[in-house]
Design a protein around this motif. Structure first.
Motif, PDB file in Angstrom:
ATOM      1  N   ILE A 330       0.833  -1.105  -0.113  1.00 24.84           N
ATOM      2  CA  ILE A 330       0.025  -0.069  -0.047  1.00 24.84           C
ATOM      3  C   ILE A 330       0.852   1.209  -0.012  1.00 24.84           C
ATOM      4  CG2 ILE A 330      -1.516   1.409   1.365  1.00 24.84           C
ATOM      5  CD1 ILE A 330      -2.870  -1.509   2.153  1.00 24.84           C
ATOM      6  N   LEU A 331       1.911   1.324   0.836  1.00 23.60           N
ATOM      7  CA  LEU A 331       2.958   2.410   0.796  1.00 23.60           C
ATOM      8  C   LEU A 331       3.270   2.593  -0.732  1.00 23.60           C
ATOM      9  CD1 LEU A 331       5.325   1.858   3.826  1.00 23.60           C
ATOM     10  CD2 LEU A 331       3.431   3.655   3.386  1.00 23.60           C
ATOM     11  N   ASN A 332       3.709   1.597  -1.340  1.00 22.94           N
ATOM     12  CA  ASN A 332       4.280   1.534  -2.669  1.00 22.94           C
ATOM     13  C   ASN A 332       3.225   2.086  -3.781  1.00 22.94           C
ATOM     14  OD1 ASN A 332       6.640   0.412  -1.688  1.00 22.94           O
ATOM     15  ND2 ASN A 332       6.797  -1.133  -3.141  1.00 22.94           N
ATOM     16  N   LEU A 333       2.002   1.721  -3.501  1.00 27.57           N
ATOM     17  CA  LEU A 333       0.828   2.280  -4.395  1.00 27.57           C
ATOM     18  C   LEU A 333       0.534   3.693  -4.163  1.00 27.57           C
ATOM     19  CD1 LEU A 333      -1.386  -0.735  -3.975  1.00 27.57           C
ATOM     20  CD2 LEU A 333      -0.327  -0.167  -6.151  1.00 27.57           C
ATOM     21  N   TRP A 334       0.619   4.109  -3.084  1.00 23.56           N
ATOM     22  CA  TRP A 334       0.667   5.539  -2.421  1.00 23.56           C
ATOM     23  C   TRP A 334       1.541   6.485  -3.362  1.00 23.56           C
ATOM     24  CZ3 TRP A 334       3.555   9.369  -0.456  1.00 23.56           C
ATOM     25  CH2 TRP A 334       2.673  10.626   0.013  1.00 23.56           C
ATOM     26  N   LEU A 335       2.884   6.007  -3.115  1.00 23.54           N
ATOM     27  CA  LEU A 335       4.158   6.657  -3.999  1.00 23.54           C
ATOM     28  C   LEU A 335       3.958   6.558  -5.580  1.00 23.54           C
ATOM     29  CD1 LEU A 335       7.050   5.257  -1.799  1.00 23.54           C
ATOM     30  CD2 LEU A 335       6.154   7.523  -1.779  1.00 23.54           C
ATOM     31  N   ARG A 336       3.223   5.761  -5.927  1.00 24.51           N
ATOM     32  CA  ARG A 336       3.058   5.502  -7.284  1.00 24.51           C
ATOM     33  C   ARG A 336       1.599   6.148  -7.913  1.00 24.51           C
ATOM     34  NH1 ARG A 336       5.767   1.199 -10.685  1.00 24.51           N
ATOM     35  NH2 ARG A 336       6.138   2.770 -12.092  1.00 24.51           N
ATOM     36  N   THR A 363      -6.685  11.910  -4.078  1.00 23.36           N
ATOM     37  CA  THR A 363      -6.328  11.524  -3.032  1.00 23.36           C
ATOM     38  C   THR A 363      -6.279   9.945  -2.748  1.00 23.36           C
ATOM     39  OG1 THR A 363      -7.401  13.753  -2.018  1.00 23.36           O
ATOM     40  CG2 THR A 363      -6.624  11.827  -0.536  1.00 23.36           C
ATOM     41  N   PHE A 364      -4.985   9.664  -2.341  1.00 20.63           N
ATOM     42  CA  PHE A 364      -4.878   8.434  -2.057  1.00 20.63           C
ATOM     43  C   PHE A 364      -5.316   7.992  -0.741  1.00 20.63           C
ATOM     44  CE2 PHE A 364      -2.461   4.375  -0.573  1.00 20.63           C
ATOM     45  CZ  PHE A 364      -2.962   3.614  -1.645  1.00 20.63           C
ATOM     46  N   SER A 365      -6.022   6.666  -0.354  1.00 20.62           N
ATOM     47  CA  SER A 365      -6.565   6.388   0.811  1.00 20.62           C
ATOM     48  C   SER A 365      -6.631   4.956   0.891  1.00 20.62           C
ATOM     49  CB  SER A 365      -7.838   7.103   1.262  1.00 20.62           C
ATOM     50  OG  SER A 365      -8.711   6.868   0.318  1.00 20.62           O
ATOM     51  N   TRP A 366      -6.542   4.430   2.050  1.00 12.91           N
ATOM     52  CA  TRP A 366      -6.892   2.894   2.417  1.00 12.91           C
ATOM     53  C   TRP A 366      -7.583   2.880   3.508  1.00 12.91           C
ATOM     54  CZ3 TRP A 366      -5.292  -0.836   5.922  1.00 12.91           C
ATOM     55  CH2 TRP A 366      -4.416  -0.195   6.941  1.00 12.91           C
ATOM     56  N   GLY A 372     -15.080   3.328   0.170  1.00 11.48           N
ATOM     57  CA  GLY A 372     -14.696   4.866  -0.139  1.00 11.48           C
ATOM     58  C   GLY A 372     -13.406   5.144  -0.111  1.00 11.48           C
ATOM     59  N   CYS A 373     -12.455   4.192  -0.269  1.00 11.30           N
ATOM     60  CA  CYS A 373     -10.912   4.393  -0.131  1.00 11.30           C
ATOM     61  C   CYS A 373     -10.555   3.904  -1.581  1.00 11.30           C
ATOM     62  CB  CYS A 373     -10.321   3.504   0.894  1.00 11.30           C
ATOM     63  SG  CYS A 373     -10.672   4.246   2.530  1.00 11.30           S
ATOM     64  N   SER A 374      -9.195   4.252  -2.056  1.00  6.45           N
ATOM     65  CA  SER A 374      -8.529   3.957  -3.180  1.00  6.45           C
ATOM     66  C   SER A 374      -8.218   2.255  -2.903  1.00  6.45           C
ATOM     67  CB  SER A 374      -7.361   4.655  -3.270  1.00  6.45           C
ATOM     68  OG  SER A 374      -7.479   6.062  -3.333  1.00  6.45           O
ATOM     69  N   ILE A 375      -7.822   1.842  -1.840  1.00  8.40           N
ATOM     70  CA  ILE A 375      -7.496   0.524  -1.353  1.00  8.40           C
ATOM     71  C   ILE A 375      -8.169   0.149  -0.359  1.00  8.40           C
ATOM     72  CG2 ILE A 375      -5.615  -1.104  -1.129  1.00  8.40           C
ATOM     73  CD1 ILE A 375      -5.140   0.271  -3.710  1.00  8.40           C
ATOM     74  N   ARG A 376      -8.839  -1.084  -0.650  1.00  9.58           N
ATOM     75  CA  ARG A 376      -9.747  -1.837   0.447  1.00  9.58           C
ATOM     76  C   ARG A 376      -9.080  -2.826   1.022  1.00  9.58           C
ATOM     77  NH1 ARG A 376     -13.575  -5.711   1.403  1.00  9.58           N
ATOM     78  NH2 ARG A 376     -13.269  -6.174  -0.858  1.00  9.58           N
ATOM     79  N   LEU A 389      -5.603  -7.527  -1.189  1.00  7.91           N
ATOM     80  CA  LEU A 389      -6.173  -6.235  -1.187  1.00  7.91           C
ATOM     81  C   LEU A 389      -6.905  -5.903  -2.544  1.00  7.91           C
ATOM     82  CD1 LEU A 389      -4.258  -4.304  -3.585  1.00  7.91           C
ATOM     83  CD2 LEU A 389      -2.359  -4.344  -1.939  1.00  7.91           C
ATOM     84  N   GLU A 390      -7.619  -5.116  -2.294  1.00 10.81           N
ATOM     85  CA  GLU A 390      -8.507  -4.476  -3.550  1.00 10.81           C
ATOM     86  C   GLU A 390      -8.280  -3.363  -4.038  1.00 10.81           C
ATOM     87  OE1 GLU A 390     -13.470  -4.245  -4.785  1.00 10.81           O
ATOM     88  OE2 GLU A 390     -12.533  -3.822  -2.775  1.00 10.81           O
ATOM     89  N   ASP A 391      -7.708  -2.912  -5.248  1.00 13.78           N
ATOM     90  CA  ASP A 391      -7.578  -1.653  -5.806  1.00 13.78           C
ATOM     91  C   ASP A 391      -8.794  -1.201  -6.460  1.00 13.78           C
ATOM     92  OD1 ASP A 391      -6.676   0.575  -7.066  1.00 13.78           O
ATOM     93  OD2 ASP A 391      -4.750  -0.309  -8.036  1.00 13.78           O
ATOM     94  N   ARG A 392      -9.580  -0.150  -5.822  1.00 14.76           N
ATOM     95  CA  ARG A 392     -10.847  -0.048  -6.357  1.00 14.76           C
ATOM     96  C   ARG A 392     -10.814   1.250  -7.295  1.00 14.76           C
ATOM     97  NH1 ARG A 392     -15.195  -1.456  -3.821  1.00 14.76           N
ATOM     98  NH2 ARG A 392     -16.315   0.395  -4.034  1.00 14.76           N
ATOM     99  N   ARG A 393      -9.428   1.861  -7.652  1.00 16.76           N
ATOM    100  CA  ARG A 393      -9.382   2.860  -8.858  1.00 16.76           C
ATOM    101  C   ARG A 393      -9.565   2.351 -10.197  1.00 16.76           C
ATOM    102  NH1 ARG A 393      -3.461   4.506  -6.669  1.00 16.76           N
ATOM    103  NH2 ARG A 393      -3.436   2.126  -6.800  1.00 16.76           N
ATOM    104  N   PRO A 394      -9.356   1.227 -10.626  1.00 19.14           N
ATOM    105  CA  PRO A 394      -9.457   1.255 -11.978  1.00 19.14           C
ATOM    106  C   PRO A 394     -11.069   1.303 -12.724  1.00 19.14           C
ATOM    107  CG  PRO A 394      -8.125  -0.621 -11.096  1.00 19.14           C
ATOM    108  CD  PRO A 394      -8.540   0.144  -9.957  1.00 19.14           C
TER     109      PRO A 394
END
Length: 432
Positions: A330-336, A363-366, A372-376, A389-394
């Motif tokens: 999740i840290l890496n996903l926030w950075l990118r 805004t990146f969130s988990w 309602g977050c970027s990553i659930r 993890l679930e990436d809800r952004r695509p």
């Protein structure tokens, strides 16, 4: 099923009187569509709507249907391979048919082929030849027998991947030893919207008007709540027949919108299975006289958009102590975050507004169990200390090769500085 705006003669051609042949996509399954028309919408859009009785067995219509449904396997070893590729828009699908001398079991047994790239927006007219490389095969639910669907990617005659060939880079990422050792799993939730053909308005909606507010439609049943179930169910069975790893389907929050899930799939096969499932859905909606939309926000206003949530895990995430690995990912996903957002589908800014079960695109969130977050992260993952993890952004129109490859690259291969990692952990309240 809601409104199907199709001329009676078109339906007459597509619904045979009987389906004694062995093809799994026998048009018998479409008969219920004719019995469930929502006449007030159809009348406004097309005038008088009629379902004609089928003609006699010796009619032209039935003779054509008999030829379409003919099982040729007792008479020849030859099969038909439908070569499928992605067109110039990056989301449109093209295909053409080729006779193969005998049944095949692996794409390496198939010849390369070519097409006119100037007609798909993928090559100039004075040098238009693009080469198709067969990459994955599936059973053909439309022709049946030993016939196959072939997922291909595209190259120049010199062997260079063309710009719209996103599979090539994804395959390179998934062949990296670090990635191979982590055995990445993907479960992709493909949402889509069904539109009335002549008016491009959601199926089941009054033409030019709106249904009641969202609430009763998600996983709902009933003629006033579920529009397009026959298409969803037909697609489900066709995917199972084809060998696609489809794991479920359901009606979505906005009426006329549906979802199906593919996975768990490993590495590059996740993209192959999603693209083939999309092709099958395009063909089924073509037969039904309905338009398939992968627009991430087909209707503006207080209506849910359409996403392609991507569930993801690595071997390390699935083993004991995996929750700490998930937090590091999740840290890496926030950075990118910006790199991912730019690759997660056209028009996604209209969907990722912070409303309707989405996070803001900026805004990146988990969060645990927070849609309602970027990553659930699921409750079970938190409880068990391992999982996914679930990436809800695509967005619904994302390229699955791009998204799956990028997730693997960011979480396995990307190595941020310790300073950047510490800053990210502080900003999103993660302790790693």
């Amino acid at each position: 099923m809601g409104q199907i705006l199709a001329p009676a003669t078109q339906w007459q051609m597509r619904v045979p009187k009987c389906s004694s042949f062995g093809s799994p996509m026998a048009t018998k399954m479409w008969s219920s569509l004719l019995l469930k028309q929502n006449m007030h919408g159809a009348a406004k859009a097309t005038g008088k709507f009629r379902v004609l009785a089928l003609q006699s067995d010796n009619s032209t219509v039935n003779r054509v249907e008999q030829l379409l449904n003919m099982d040729v396997s007792p008479y020849t070893d030859k099969i038909i391979a439908e070569y499928i590729w992605i067109g110039g828009s990056g989301i449109d699908m093209r295909s053409k048919s080729r006779t193969i001398a005998k049944p095949v079991e692996h794409p390496s047994e198939l010849p390369k082929w070519n097409y006119d790239g100037s007609s798909t927006g993928q090559a100039p007219g004075d040098d238009s030849e693009v080469i198709l490389y067969p990459q994955a095969i599936f059973k053909d639910p439309f022709r049946g027998g030993n016939n196959i669907l072939v997922i291909c990617d595209a190259y120049t005659p010199a062997g260079e991947p063309i710009p719209t060939n996103k599979r090539h880079k994804a395959a390179e990422i998934f062949s990296n030893k670090k990635v191979v050792d982590e055995v990445p799993w993907f479960g992709i939730e493909q949402e889509y919207t069904l539109l009335q053909q002549n008016v491009k308005w959601p199926l089941g909606w009054p033409v030019g008007g709106y249904p009641g507010p969202q609430g009763p439609y998600y996983c709902g049943a009933g003629a006033d709540k579920s529009f397009g179930r026959d298409i969803s169910n037909s697609h489900y069975k066709a995917c199972l027949y084809a060998g696609i790893n489809i794991s479920g389907t359901n009606g979505e929050v906005m009426p006329g919108q549906w979802e199906y899930q593919v996975g768990p799939s490993v590495s590059i096969e996740a993209g192959d299975h999603i693209w083939c499932s999309r092709y099958i859905l395009e063909r089924i909606t073509e037969q039904a006289g309905v338009v398939l939309s992968l627009d991430p926000k087909p209707i503006e206003g207080d209506w849910n958009g359409a996403g392609c949530h991507t569930n993801y895990s690595t071997k390390s995430m699935r083993e004991e102590g995996g929750f700490e690995v998930i937090k590091k990912a999740i840290l890496n996903l926030w950075l990118r975050h910006k790199e991912h957002i730019s690759a997660y589908g056209e028009g996604n800014e209209r969907r990722l507004t912070g409303k309707h079960e989405t996070a803001s695109i900026d805004t990146f969130s988990w969060g645990v169990a927070n849609r309602g977050c970027s990553i659930r992260v699921g409750r079970d993952t938190e409880k068990n200390g391992k999982g996914y993890l679930e990436d809800r952004r695509p967005a619904s129109n994302m390229d699955p090769y791009v998204v799956t490859g990028l997730l693997a690259e960011t979480t396995i291969l990307y190595e941020p500085t310790l300073e950047a990692e510490a800053l990210a952990a502080q900003k999103i309240a993660l302790k790693v």
